[in-house]
Design a protein around this motif. Structure first.
Motif, mmCIF file in Angstrom:
data_model
loop_
_atom_site.group_PDB
_atom_site.id
_atom_site.type_symbol
_atom_site.label_atom_id
_atom_site.label_comp_id
_atom_site.label_asym_id
_atom_site.label_seq_id
_atom_site.Cartn_x
_atom_site.Cartn_y
_atom_site.Cartn_z
ATOM 1 N N PRO A 51 0.826 -1.215 0.000
ATOM 2 C CA PRO A 51 0.000 0.000 0.000
ATOM 3 C C PRO A 51 0.854 1.257 0.000
ATOM 4 O O PRO A 51 1.956 1.277 0.541
ATOM 5 C CB PRO A 51 -0.811 -0.113 1.295
ATOM 6 N N ALA A 52 0.351 2.320 -0.604
ATOM 7 C CA ALA A 52 1.090 3.582 -0.711
ATOM 8 C C ALA A 52 1.083 4.353 0.600
ATOM 9 O O ALA A 52 1.950 5.182 0.830
ATOM 10 C CB ALA A 52 0.509 4.444 -1.817
ATOM 11 N N VAL A 53 0.101 4.090 1.469
ATOM 12 C CA VAL A 53 0.027 4.762 2.772
ATOM 13 C C VAL A 53 -0.196 3.725 3.863
ATOM 14 O O VAL A 53 -0.707 2.630 3.616
ATOM 15 C CB VAL A 53 -1.109 5.815 2.815
ATOM 16 N N ILE A 61 -1.124 9.652 8.860
ATOM 17 C CA ILE A 61 -0.924 8.809 7.685
ATOM 18 C C ILE A 61 0.534 8.895 7.247
ATOM 19 O O ILE A 61 1.047 9.978 6.975
ATOM 20 C CB ILE A 61 -1.853 9.235 6.527
ATOM 21 N N ALA A 62 1.201 7.740 7.202
ATOM 22 C CA ALA A 62 2.596 7.668 6.771
ATOM 23 C C ALA A 62 2.636 7.292 5.294
ATOM 24 O O ALA A 62 1.856 6.467 4.832
ATOM 25 C CB ALA A 62 3.345 6.642 7.602
ATOM 26 N N LYS A 63 3.560 7.906 4.557
ATOM 27 C CA LYS A 63 3.703 7.637 3.127
ATOM 28 C C LYS A 63 4.847 6.671 2.887
ATOM 29 O O LYS A 63 5.833 6.655 3.612
ATOM 30 C CB LYS A 63 3.968 8.937 2.360
ATOM 31 N N LEU A 64 4.719 5.903 1.839
ATOM 32 C CA LEU A 64 5.733 4.940 1.438
ATOM 33 C C LEU A 64 6.991 5.673 0.989
ATOM 34 O O LEU A 64 6.921 6.589 0.168
ATOM 35 C CB LEU A 64 5.190 4.071 0.302
ATOM 36 N N ASN A 65 8.136 5.277 1.544
ATOM 37 C CA ASN A 65 9.410 5.871 1.121
ATOM 38 C C ASN A 65 9.771 5.348 -0.268
ATOM 39 O O ASN A 65 9.646 4.164 -0.546
ATOM 40 C CB ASN A 65 10.523 5.520 2.102
ATOM 41 N N ASP A 66 10.227 6.220 -1.128
ATOM 42 C CA ASP A 66 10.630 5.866 -2.497
ATOM 43 C C ASP A 66 9.506 5.173 -3.258
ATOM 44 O O ASP A 66 9.740 4.256 -4.035
ATOM 45 C CB ASP A 66 11.876 4.965 -2.484
ATOM 46 N N PRO A 68 5.265 5.602 -5.097
ATOM 47 C CA PRO A 68 4.412 6.556 -5.809
ATOM 48 C C PRO A 68 3.626 7.416 -4.819
ATOM 49 O O PRO A 68 3.361 7.013 -3.690
ATOM 50 C CB PRO A 68 3.477 5.666 -6.623
ATOM 51 N N GLU A 69 3.267 8.589 -5.252
ATOM 52 C CA GLU A 69 2.480 9.507 -4.435
ATOM 53 C C GLU A 69 1.060 8.928 -4.302
ATOM 54 O O GLU A 69 0.497 8.451 -5.281
ATOM 55 C CB GLU A 69 2.431 10.849 -5.158
ATOM 56 N N PRO A 70 0.484 8.913 -3.098
ATOM 57 C CA PRO A 70 -0.868 8.345 -2.938
ATOM 58 C C PRO A 70 -1.910 9.157 -3.686
ATOM 59 O O PRO A 70 -1.800 10.380 -3.794
ATOM 60 C CB PRO A 70 -1.121 8.391 -1.431
ATOM 61 N N GLU A 71 -2.922 8.465 -4.197
ATOM 62 C CA GLU A 71 -3.989 9.121 -4.944
ATOM 63 C C GLU A 71 -4.928 9.816 -3.970
ATOM 64 O O GLU A 71 -5.292 9.255 -2.944
ATOM 65 C CB GLU A 71 -4.779 8.092 -5.753
#
Length: 119
Positions: A51-53, A61-66, A68-71
């Motif tokens: 998952p992207a987040v 909400i944490a974002k995936l390092n390296d 894609p940007e979450p939609e």
């Protein structure tokens, strides 16, 4: 007789299965970073869709390092009671209803009716 044969076997936590012949899938460590700088490292199967987040331990909400940007989903603005009322009635109609209700209240209290204000 059957109830006594199971007594003392600890069925709730003891498993009679063995790990022989079990192959675990390959794993990769995925890291997420939240806005407060917390880093969460999670193991995922290499076959899994990552998952992207991810929800951080602090609740953000944490974002995936390296990754894609979450939609972002498009959202409608929240409708208030006033917005819904204006869909059914115009401002002059609302002013007229207000005057009628105020007149009724004043009559119950025994007050004299007042003139309508002009804006």
């Amino acid at each position: 007789m059957a109830e006594r044969s199971l007594r003392g076997t600890n069925l709730s936590w003891l498993s009679f299965e063995s790990d022989e012949g079990v192959t675990f899938s390959d794993r990769s460590i995925t890291s997420y970073t939240c806005p407060q700088g917390h880093i969460s490292e999670l193991p995922f199967s290499v076959e899994a869709d990552v998952p992207a987040v991810w929800e951080c331990r602090c609740g953000l909400i944490a974002k995936l390092n390296d990754g894609p940007e979450p939609e972002t989903k498009a959202s409608k603005p929240q409708r208030t009671h006033w917005d819904m009322l204006l869909e059914r009635r115009s401002i002059p109609e609302l002013e007229e209803l207000l005057e009628e209700r105020l007149t009724l209240l004043r009559q119950r209290r025994g007050e004299k009716p007042t003139r309508k204000r002009t804006a």
